[in-house]
Write a protein that holds these residues in place. Structure first.
Motif, PDB file in Angstrom:
ATOM      1  N   PHE A 183      -9.866 -48.908  27.774  1.00 38.67           N
ATOM      2  CA  PHE A 183      -8.536 -48.354  28.072  1.00 38.67           C
ATOM      3  C   PHE A 183      -7.804 -47.948  26.796  1.00 38.67           C
ATOM      4  CE2 PHE A 183      -9.356 -50.784  31.957  1.00 38.67           C
ATOM      5  CZ  PHE A 183      -9.032 -49.834  32.912  1.00 38.67           C
ATOM      6  N   TRP A 184      -7.950 -48.760  25.732  1.00 45.58           N
ATOM      7  CA  TRP A 184      -7.323 -48.399  24.461  1.00 45.58           C
ATOM      8  C   TRP A 184      -7.822 -47.030  23.981  1.00 45.58           C
ATOM      9  CZ3 TRP A 184      -3.087 -50.610  23.552  1.00 45.58           C
ATOM     10  CH2 TRP A 184      -2.894 -51.993  23.601  1.00 45.58           C
ATOM     11  N   LEU A 185      -9.154 -46.846  24.015  1.00 44.33           N
ATOM     12  CA  LEU A 185      -9.727 -45.576  23.558  1.00 44.33           C
ATOM     13  C   LEU A 185      -9.339 -44.423  24.487  1.00 44.33           C
ATOM     14  CD1 LEU A 185     -13.336 -46.398  22.287  1.00 44.33           C
ATOM     15  CD2 LEU A 185     -11.324 -45.754  20.952  1.00 44.33           C
ATOM     16  N   TYR A 186      -9.329 -44.702  25.770  1.00 46.09           N
ATOM     17  CA  TYR A 186      -8.943 -43.679  26.751  1.00 46.09           C
ATOM     18  C   TYR A 186      -7.510 -43.208  26.475  1.00 46.09           C
ATOM     19  CZ  TYR A 186      -8.174 -41.440  31.290  1.00 46.09           C
ATOM     20  OH  TYR A 186      -7.885 -40.541  32.287  1.00 46.09           O
ATOM     21  N   CYS A 187      -6.604 -44.153  26.265  1.00 44.37           N
ATOM     22  CA  CYS A 187      -5.203 -43.815  25.974  1.00 44.37           C
ATOM     23  C   CYS A 187      -5.078 -43.038  24.671  1.00 44.37           C
ATOM     24  CB  CYS A 187      -4.356 -45.083  25.900  1.00 44.37           C
ATOM     25  SG  CYS A 187      -4.136 -45.924  27.474  1.00 44.37           S
ATOM     26  N   PHE A 188      -5.847 -43.446  23.654  1.00 42.87           N
ATOM     27  CA  PHE A 188      -5.821 -42.768  22.361  1.00 42.87           C
ATOM     28  C   PHE A 188      -6.196 -41.298  22.504  1.00 42.87           C
ATOM     29  CE2 PHE A 188      -8.275 -41.427  18.569  1.00 42.87           C
ATOM     30  CZ  PHE A 188      -7.234 -41.408  17.655  1.00 42.87           C
ATOM     31  N   ARG A 189      -7.115 -41.024  23.398  1.00 44.80           N
ATOM     32  CA  ARG A 189      -7.590 -39.651  23.555  1.00 44.80           C
ATOM     33  C   ARG A 189      -6.687 -38.795  24.461  1.00 44.80           C
ATOM     34  NH1 ARG A 189     -12.155 -37.685  22.156  1.00 44.80           N
ATOM     35  NH2 ARG A 189     -12.259 -36.415  24.052  1.00 44.80           N
ATOM     36  N   VAL A 190      -6.087 -39.401  25.492  1.00 46.58           N
ATOM     37  CA  VAL A 190      -5.297 -38.586  26.443  1.00 46.58           C
ATOM     38  C   VAL A 190      -3.848 -38.416  26.014  1.00 46.58           C
ATOM     39  CG1 VAL A 190      -6.771 -39.213  28.396  1.00 46.58           C
ATOM     40  CG2 VAL A 190      -4.718 -40.574  27.941  1.00 46.58           C
ATOM     41  N   VAL A 191      -3.333 -39.372  25.210  1.00 47.47           N
ATOM     42  CA  VAL A 191      -1.937 -39.259  24.754  1.00 47.47           C
ATOM     43  C   VAL A 191      -1.871 -38.280  23.580  1.00 47.47           C
ATOM     44  CG1 VAL A 191      -0.007 -40.501  23.703  1.00 47.47           C
ATOM     45  CG2 VAL A 191      -1.311 -41.552  25.553  1.00 47.47           C
ATOM     46  N   ILE A 234       2.407 -38.563  36.047  1.00 46.01           N
ATOM     47  CA  ILE A 234       3.463 -39.564  35.834  1.00 46.01           C
ATOM     48  C   ILE A 234       2.974 -40.953  36.226  1.00 46.01           C
ATOM     49  CG2 ILE A 234       5.761 -40.314  36.577  1.00 46.01           C
ATOM     50  CD1 ILE A 234       6.483 -37.368  36.972  1.00 46.01           C
ATOM     51  N   ASN A 235       2.328 -41.045  37.375  1.00 43.39           N
ATOM     52  CA  ASN A 235       1.800 -42.331  37.831  1.00 43.39           C
ATOM     53  C   ASN A 235       0.692 -42.836  36.908  1.00 43.39           C
ATOM     54  OD1 ASN A 235       3.527 -42.297  39.999  1.00 43.39           O
ATOM     55  ND2 ASN A 235       2.028 -41.450  41.433  1.00 43.39           N
ATOM     56  N   GLU A 236      -0.136 -41.916  36.421  1.00 40.07           N
ATOM     57  CA  GLU A 236      -1.211 -42.298  35.506  1.00 40.07           C
ATOM     58  C   GLU A 236      -0.636 -42.907  34.231  1.00 40.07           C
ATOM     59  OE1 GLU A 236      -5.097 -40.398  33.198  1.00 40.07           O
ATOM     60  OE2 GLU A 236      -3.568 -39.085  34.060  1.00 40.07           O
ATOM     61  N   ARG A 237       0.394 -42.245  33.672  1.00 42.22           N
ATOM     62  CA  ARG A 237       1.025 -42.772  32.452  1.00 42.22           C
ATOM     63  C   ARG A 237       1.641 -44.138  32.698  1.00 42.22           C
ATOM     64  NH1 ARG A 237       2.766 -37.541  31.456  1.00 42.22           N
ATOM     65  NH2 ARG A 237       4.806 -37.977  32.359  1.00 42.22           N
ATOM     66  N   PHE A 238       2.274 -44.315  33.860  1.00 44.40           N
ATOM     67  CA  PHE A 238       2.899 -45.597  34.191  1.00 44.40           C
ATOM     68  C   PHE A 238       1.847 -46.719  34.227  1.00 44.40           C
ATOM     69  CE2 PHE A 238       3.938 -48.786  37.432  1.00 44.40           C
ATOM     70  CZ  PHE A 238       5.110 -49.299  36.897  1.00 44.40           C
ATOM     71  N   SER A 244      -1.152 -51.379  28.821  1.00 45.91           N
ATOM     72  CA  SER A 244      -0.993 -51.549  27.361  1.00 45.91           C
ATOM     73  C   SER A 244      -0.090 -52.728  27.037  1.00 45.91           C
ATOM     74  CB  SER A 244      -0.421 -50.270  26.748  1.00 45.91           C
ATOM     75  OG  SER A 244      -1.263 -49.178  26.997  1.00 45.91           O
ATOM     76  N   ILE A 245       0.979 -52.888  27.794  1.00 45.33           N
ATOM     77  CA  ILE A 245       1.895 -54.024  27.592  1.00 45.33           C
ATOM     78  C   ILE A 245       1.164 -55.346  27.843  1.00 45.33           C
ATOM     79  CG2 ILE A 245       3.970 -55.178  28.485  1.00 45.33           C
ATOM     80  CD1 ILE A 245       5.074 -52.337  29.078  1.00 45.33           C
TER      81      ILE A 245
END
Length: 518
Positions: free
Chosen positions: A100-108, A48-52, A58-59
């Motif tokens: 971070f963009w690529l990291y988010c793309f892969r984990v989400v 949860i904290n990681e997603r936050f 991202s914002i």
């Protein structure tokens, strides 16, 4: 730990730095990075904290992109960013966001992942539009490193050795011919304003600074007060346009000049440790997310060779978060000590209180300095002195352009013709920044006004050695020699000023009269 030793070297350098204020302030940026790394490393153990944290980043990234595209659309010919003040810093920030963009793309796992991919594409496009060479080079290096590491990870032991040998030999050949090409570009460049030529001249001065202070350096944050010691006559913007450089456009040379070999070796050891642990873990778990973040860090190192990202807090924050995610799940040495126990919380609170105190006094200083500048514009001497005095504190002695606040106070006393206070204020400014040609010119002028001609001559000669084009220096030297009754020499100094017959007609006539009378 190495990072704490590096912080200690930075903070202790305040004891030998010309400006202890800036040494402490810059050192606290490192403290901020350490604290943030500890906090994020502790928090991302929870999904949860990681997603936050990722959503918050991202914002911030999307907001930065929107502002950048808007500003680029209204000033295509000469892009200037209002976010970071320099397009190099904007590009390096955008580059860091790519990992971070690529990291988010892969984990989400939901549809939102495609938003992150769009963010990645837009960020790459933005970097290419801004056309910052260091960021584009970093992109190439990061992609190359990612591909080569992937290949290396899937090879057997013997093949890995051959692969490493081939890559190393290729790198040396490219570096050799690249350096020759670089030298040819410099020798064939006639534009003294060219950023490449400018950087090389800054690096030359920095090299001289390193030779003079090889072990401990000149103190954190104090390159800006020392580099001009070796003259700025070959740096066109500094000599002719009063541009004040605060860093050498190379973070590694910056650290070496300010913290000496001790600080530089610690920094290299920190980078080496991070790289060794990260690659070792990737070879074990083949986690592409870890490699994406490491490739971003490698590219950022390339940017640091040609720019100054370590100066800005947003970059330090992003690097700290990137490293925290990089070490996620790794039980490296001293990992338990980084958990938020009572002892660590106490240290964090103490450092935060120190940072808040420094921030308060610097904000207060900026506020009153701005008021002093406005009062100076309207020639209100008493207010300049009042606001300048209020601006000064142990944590704030120079404005953002590197001008000592005492220089403003000296200006006020000059207008009031209070010669003793004029000399006192400019002497204090000189103690803070003894190689700033404007400070030297003002100090020499104060000595001249009070009749200390020999001392004035030494100070003004030093100012002229540093910058032979600054008009007030030439005028002060002319007045000095006139008062010494060296009228011919006085005229020589005056003649160095463009259109001197018109600008300083009265001085010229007085000198001519004295020469004719002889």
């Amino acid at each position: 730990m190495l990072i704490f030793a590096f912080y200690f070297v930075n903070i202790i350098s305040a004891t030998w730095a010309l400006n202890a204020t800036d040494a402490i302030f810059e050192s606290q940026k490192i403290a901020l990075g350490i604290l943030l790394f500890i906090w994020v490393y502790d928090q991302i153990s929870s999904a949860i904290n990681e997603r936050f944290i990722l959503n918050t980043l991202s914002i911030v990234f999307f907001t930065t992109l929107c502002i950048t595209f808007y500003e680029w659309s209204i000033q295509i010919n000469e892009f200037k960013t209002s976010i970071f003040g320099h397009k190099n810093l904007l590009s390096s920030f955008l580059f860091l966001s790519l990992a971070f963009w690529l990291y988010c793309f892969r984990v989400v796992t939901n549809r939102l992942k495609w938003v992150y991919l769009i963010g990645f594409i837009l960020t790459v496009s933005c970097i290419l539009l801004i056309q910052t060479r260091s960021a584009i080079l970093a992109l190439i290096v990061a992609v190359f490193f990612f591909i080569m590491t992937c290949i290396y990870a899937h090879l057997k032991l013997k093949a890995r050795r051959i692969f490493l040998t081939t890559i190393s030999a290729t790198f040396l050949i490219v570096a050799f011919y690249g350096s020759k090409h670089f030298t040819n570009i410099l020798s064939n460049t006639n534009d003294k304003n060219a950023s490449l030529v400018e950087r090389v001249e800054l690096w030359k001065n920095t090299t001289e600074l390193i030779k003079e202070n090889p072990i401990i350096g000149v103190g954190t944050g104090n390159w800006q007060y020392n580099y001009s010691k070796f003259s700025i006559n070959n740096i066109d913007k500094a000599r002719n346009y009063n541009t004040f450089f605060k860093r050498p456009h190379n973070d590694f040379l910056w650290v070496l000049s300010e913290n000496g070999i001790i600080g530089f070796v610690l920094l290299i050891c920190i980078i080496g440790y991070i790289g060794r642990v990260s690659i070792k873990m990737f070879l074990i778990d083949k986690d592409i997310n870890r490699l994406i973040l490491l490739s971003g860090a490698v590219g950022f190192i390339m940017i640091s060779f040609f720019s100054f990202p370590k100066e800005r807090v947003p970059h330090i924050i992003l690097v700290a978060i990137l490293l925290a995610f990089q070490f996620k799940g790794i039980h490296f040495d001293h990992a338990k000590k980084l958990k938020l126990n009572f002892k660590n919380v106490f240290v964090i609170i103490a450092l935060l209180l120190l940072n808040c105190t420094i921030g308060y006094y610097r904000l207060k200083g900026e506020f009153y300095t701005k008021k002093a500048v406005l009062a100076q514009t309207s020639k209100e001497a008493d207010k300049v002195i009042e606001f300048g005095t209020k601006a000064i504190s142990y944590f704030y002695t120079t404005d953002p352009s590197g001008t000592p606040i005492y220089s403003y106070i000296g200006w006020g006393y000059n207008l009031k013709t209070d010669l003793n206070e004029l000399l006192s204020a400019n002497e204090k400014a000189y103690q803070i920044s003894p190689y700033d040609y404007k400070v030297l010119s003002n100090y020499g002028y104060a000595l001249l006004r009070i009749g200390l001609f020999d001392s004035a001559s030494k100070v003004l000669s030093e100012a002229y050695r540093i910058n032979s084009s600054y008009e007030p220096i030439l005028l002060n030297l002319s007045v000095l020699e006139f008062n010494r009754r060296n009228y011919a020499l006085s005229l020589e100094w005056l003649e160095k000023i463009e259109n001197y017959q018109i600008k300083y007609a009265q001085n010229y006539e007085r000198i001519q009269m004295k020469i004719s009378a002889k």
